[in-house]
Design an enzyme around this catalytic site. Structure first.
Site: not given
Length: 147
Positions: A50-51
């Site tokens: 999710g980064c």
């Protein structure tokens, strides 16, 4: 020092700066003091999902407290994870799980990040808490009597 005390220190430090360019520079400096993950631990299972940029996070339970190490390939992101680790490093799993993270809103971090970096921040927090859950479970199991 408690998580709350550390977070208050961070709030005070960010309040010293007049604008967000200075705060970003400070975050970059904090990233330079990050307890770095060893190169051999920079594996896919340590990558935070999710980064936007790559962020690796690892943790170890030492004397019933969690010691975090991390790294990132982006300097701002490295500063973000450094702030989070500073807040939660060398704390018990229970203290991490009970801690709130409103200091992030108080320093204005989330509102000054791009949407993808803000999502990454949430993912980093989630992963820190997941390590705390795992270590708390391990502690609970090791402290329970054998039946």
């Amino acid at each position: 020092m408690s998580i709350q005390d550390i977070q208050q220190d961070i709030i005070g430090e960010f309040a010293m700066f007049d604008d967000w360019m200075q705060r970003y520079e400070y975050m970059i400096d904090l990233g330079k003091s990050l307890p770095l993950i060893t190169p051999s631990e920079k594996s896919d299972d340590k990558l935070i999902k999710g980064c936007q940029s790559k962020v690796w996070l690892d943790a170890a339970l030492v004397d019933d407290k969690i010691e975090f190490t991390a790294d990132s390939d982006a300097i701002i992101t490295k500063g973000i994870i450094a702030i989070l680790i500073r807040s939660f490093n060398n704390q018990t799993p229970a203290a991490i799980l009970e801690a709130d993270t409103k200091f992030i809103d108080e320093i204005g971090l989330k509102e000054h990040l791009s949407p993808t970096r803000a999502n990454g921040l949430v993912s980093m927090l989630k992963q820190l808490k997941l390590y705390a859950v795992a270590f708390q479970s391990k502690l609970n199991n090791s402290n329970s009597p054998n039946t």
